[in-house]
Design a protein around this motif. Sequence first.
Motif, PDB file in Angstrom:
ATOM      1  N   SER A  58      24.171   0.557  90.423  1.00 26.55           N
ATOM      2  CA  SER A  58      23.327  -0.233  91.879  1.00 26.55           C
ATOM      3  C   SER A  58      22.344  -1.283  91.193  1.00 26.55           C
ATOM      4  N   ILE A  59      22.608  -2.127  90.535  1.00 23.82           N
ATOM      5  CA  ILE A  59      21.721  -3.179  89.637  1.00 23.82           C
ATOM      6  C   ILE A  59      22.619  -4.479  89.830  1.00 23.82           C
ATOM      7  N   THR A  60      21.829  -5.540  90.449  1.00 23.47           N
ATOM      8  CA  THR A  60      21.998  -6.938  90.452  1.00 23.47           C
ATOM      9  C   THR A  60      20.815  -7.700  89.729  1.00 23.47           C
ATOM     10  N   GLY A  61      21.172  -9.118  89.632  1.00 21.93           N
ATOM     11  CA  GLY A  61      20.071 -10.036  89.207  1.00 21.93           C
ATOM     12  C   GLY A  61      20.228  -9.889  87.746  1.00 21.93           C
ATOM     13  N   PRO A  62      19.207 -10.537  86.903  1.00 27.45           N
ATOM     14  CA  PRO A  62      19.301 -10.459  85.433  1.00 27.45           C
ATOM     15  C   PRO A  62      18.909  -9.047  84.963  1.00 27.45           C
ATOM     16  N   VAL A  63      19.542  -8.694  83.889  1.00 30.52           N
ATOM     17  CA  VAL A  63      19.463  -7.451  83.205  1.00 30.52           C
ATOM     18  C   VAL A  63      19.370  -7.711  81.556  1.00 30.52           C
ATOM     19  N   ASN A  64      18.393  -7.047  80.962  1.00 28.30           N
ATOM     20  CA  ASN A  64      18.409  -7.078  79.437  1.00 28.30           C
ATOM     21  C   ASN A  64      19.375  -6.024  79.049  1.00 28.30           C
ATOM     22  N   ALA A  65      20.103  -6.152  78.028  1.00 23.33           N
ATOM     23  CA  ALA A  65      21.081  -5.078  77.257  1.00 23.33           C
ATOM     24  C   ALA A  65      20.708  -4.948  75.903  1.00 23.33           C
ATOM     25  N   CYS A  66      20.361  -4.079  75.328  1.00 23.97           N
ATOM     26  CA  CYS A  66      20.352  -4.019  73.849  1.00 23.97           C
ATOM     27  C   CYS A  66      20.264  -2.720  73.241  1.00 23.97           C
ATOM     28  N   SER A  67      20.411  -2.462  72.232  1.00 25.59           N
ATOM     29  CA  SER A  67      20.219  -1.169  71.872  1.00 25.59           C
ATOM     30  C   SER A  67      18.860  -0.818  71.681  1.00 25.59           C
ATOM     31  N   ASP A  68      18.374   0.621  71.777  1.00 24.39           N
ATOM     32  CA  ASP A  68      17.190   1.294  71.531  1.00 24.39           C
ATOM     33  C   ASP A  68      16.408   1.008  70.085  1.00 24.39           C
ATOM     34  N   GLY A  69      15.169   0.354  70.123  1.00 22.80           N
ATOM     35  CA  GLY A  69      14.646   0.163  68.755  1.00 22.80           C
ATOM     36  C   GLY A  69      14.749  -1.363  68.288  1.00 22.80           C
ATOM     37  N   THR A  70      13.965  -1.641  67.553  1.00 23.89           N
ATOM     38  CA  THR A  70      13.898  -3.061  66.805  1.00 23.89           C
ATOM     39  C   THR A  70      13.661  -2.777  65.446  1.00 23.89           C
ATOM     40  N   VAL A  71      13.969  -4.032  64.551  1.00 21.08           N
ATOM     41  CA  VAL A  71      14.024  -4.116  63.356  1.00 21.08           C
ATOM     42  C   VAL A  71      13.337  -5.558  62.792  1.00 21.08           C
ATOM     43  N   SER A  72      12.424  -5.533  61.871  1.00 19.69           N
ATOM     44  CA  SER A  72      12.209  -6.712  61.154  1.00 19.69           C
ATOM     45  C   SER A  72      13.079  -7.439  60.363  1.00 19.69           C
ATOM     46  N   LEU A  73      12.852  -8.526  59.875  1.00 16.07           N
ATOM     47  CA  LEU A  73      13.858  -9.186  59.118  1.00 16.07           C
ATOM     48  C   LEU A  73      13.700  -8.465  57.749  1.00 16.07           C
ATOM     49  N   ALA A  74      12.323  -8.362  57.203  1.00 13.54           N
ATOM     50  CA  ALA A  74      12.115  -7.757  56.054  1.00 13.54           C
ATOM     51  C   ALA A  74      12.635  -6.535  56.004  1.00 13.54           C
ATOM     52  N   GLU A  75      12.699  -5.520  56.998  1.00  9.92           N
ATOM     53  CA  GLU A  75      13.238  -4.200  57.053  1.00  9.92           C
ATOM     54  C   GLU A  75      14.802  -4.195  57.106  1.00  9.92           C
ATOM     55  N   LEU A  76      15.233  -5.252  57.677  1.00 17.04           N
ATOM     56  CA  LEU A  76      17.073  -5.493  57.632  1.00 17.04           C
ATOM     57  C   LEU A  76      17.127  -5.922  56.295  1.00 17.04           C
ATOM     58  N   MET A  77      16.862  -6.847  55.507  1.00 17.14           N
ATOM     59  CA  MET A  77      16.923  -7.386  54.243  1.00 17.14           C
ATOM     60  C   MET A  77      16.894  -6.107  53.281  1.00 17.14           C
ATOM     61  N   GLU A  78      15.689  -5.168  53.467  1.00 17.33           N
ATOM     62  CA  GLU A  78      15.679  -3.999  52.577  1.00 17.33           C
ATOM     63  C   GLU A  78      16.861  -2.861  52.692  1.00 17.33           C
ATOM     64  N   THR A  79      17.305  -2.861  53.857  1.00 21.33           N
ATOM     65  CA  THR A  79      18.242  -1.977  54.266  1.00 21.33           C
ATOM     66  C   THR A  79      19.742  -2.356  53.322  1.00 21.33           C
ATOM     67  N   ILE A  80      19.766  -3.756  53.290  1.00 22.27           N
ATOM     68  CA  ILE A  80      20.787  -4.278  52.987  1.00 22.27           C
ATOM     69  C   ILE A  80      20.693  -4.259  51.334  1.00 22.27           C
ATOM     70  N   ALA A  81      19.577  -4.375  50.953  1.00 20.23           N
ATOM     71  CA  ALA A  81      19.259  -4.416  49.235  1.00 20.23           C
ATOM     72  C   ALA A  81      19.793  -2.821  48.952  1.00 20.23           C
ATOM     73  N   GLN A  82      19.393  -1.849  49.508  1.00 22.93           N
ATOM     74  CA  GLN A  82      19.321  -0.428  49.291  1.00 22.93           C
ATOM     75  C   GLN A  82      20.767  -0.142  49.289  1.00 22.93           C
ATOM     76  N   THR A  83      21.659  -0.650  50.443  1.00 27.61           N
ATOM     77  CA  THR A  83      22.987  -0.396  50.439  1.00 27.61           C
ATOM     78  C   THR A  83      23.978  -0.989  49.439  1.00 27.61           C
ATOM     79  N   VAL A  84      23.556  -2.293  49.010  1.00 27.80           N
ATOM     80  CA  VAL A  84      24.320  -3.136  48.143  1.00 27.80           C
ATOM     81  C   VAL A  84      23.981  -2.643  46.506  1.00 27.80           C
ATOM     82  N   GLY A  85      22.694  -2.369  46.368  1.00 29.59           N
ATOM     83  CA  GLY A  85      22.147  -1.710  45.264  1.00 29.59           C
ATOM     84  C   GLY A  85      21.738  -2.959  44.210  1.00 29.59           C
ATOM     85  N   LYS A  86      21.265  -3.989  44.908  1.00 29.60           N
ATOM     86  CA  LYS A  86      20.511  -5.207  44.373  1.00 29.60           C
ATOM     87  C   LYS A  86      19.395  -5.538  45.035  1.00 29.60           C
ATOM     88  N   PRO A  87      18.628  -6.482  44.427  1.00 32.82           N
ATOM     89  CA  PRO A  87      17.386  -6.804  45.192  1.00 32.82           C
ATOM     90  C   PRO A  87      17.789  -8.265  45.951  1.00 32.82           C
TER      91      PRO A  87
END
Length: 293
Positions: A209-238
């Motif tokens: 029961s919803i019309t009009g504009p509606v935002n749809a995104c996962s719960d939570g946000t991430v900064s680009l710095a945090e995203l890059m750090e997660t990638i670095a830790q996963t890859v194992g390189k800076p």
Amino acid sequence: MKKVLVLGGTRFFGKRLVQLLVETGADVTVATRGLTQVELPATVKRITLDRDDIHSLMAAGEEQWDVVYDNICYSSQNAMDACKVFRGKVGKYVLTSTLSVYDYAEEPLQEEAFDPYTYAINRKTRDEITYQEGKRQAEAVFFQEKAFPVVAVRFPIVLAEDDYTRRLWFHIEHVQEERPIGITNPATQMCFIHAQEAAQFLEWVATASITGPVNACSDGTVSLAELMETIAQTVGKPVRIEKTTDASDASPFGFAASFYMNNGKAKAAGFPFWSLDEWLPALIQSLNEEYTF
């Protein structure tokens, strides 16, 4: 049995949406240009058409539809054509829109930050305008024409292993190869949605029961710095973040300022969004394994 038309449903979250609709027992027809070869459930019907040609689009307007999903509307002209073709022939029209209808902001963007009900309409084709303006124009036409009930689902960047844009993969590849990544503002806050989550939302919103504009995104946000750090830790390189790089090394997530949404309207209506903190690291791990395989 619910009769559903999906305009553009052969890849990424569109393909997932079609699968979910079939699983609910819907009678599904997919309309595309027929250029992408993809295996869909055997019960799915297909129409070949050109979304930019109203005479071609009329082939889809010869029947009555309970729901029409429009994943390939990029301009006021596209929206005007749809209003003309489907007027009086659809119970609910679901437009796939975008976070990009907004401007950058340092606070979570709510639906009211862009008002399509009063936005000036300028008849243009998709080749004559930017992506942002095209989506703004499309929303404006649908809500001001009032040809049928419409919900405009505003998605942020959609991610999954099969993302054909390879935007998240870009960062993993650069870290693996120890190449610089151009990011002007590492503090930028972003939101995302998983392709499966996006498909689930589209399936849900058609009967909600919803019309009009509606935002749809996962719960939570991430900064680009945090995203890059997660990638670095996963890859194992800076990770090598630089403010200025060649265009080929500039991050496709390199927004100049924060760009994220408030999904409270949809949550209040009952949709359970995924947690970004849970699925994004797992996706990064999966893509990294693909690189090293």
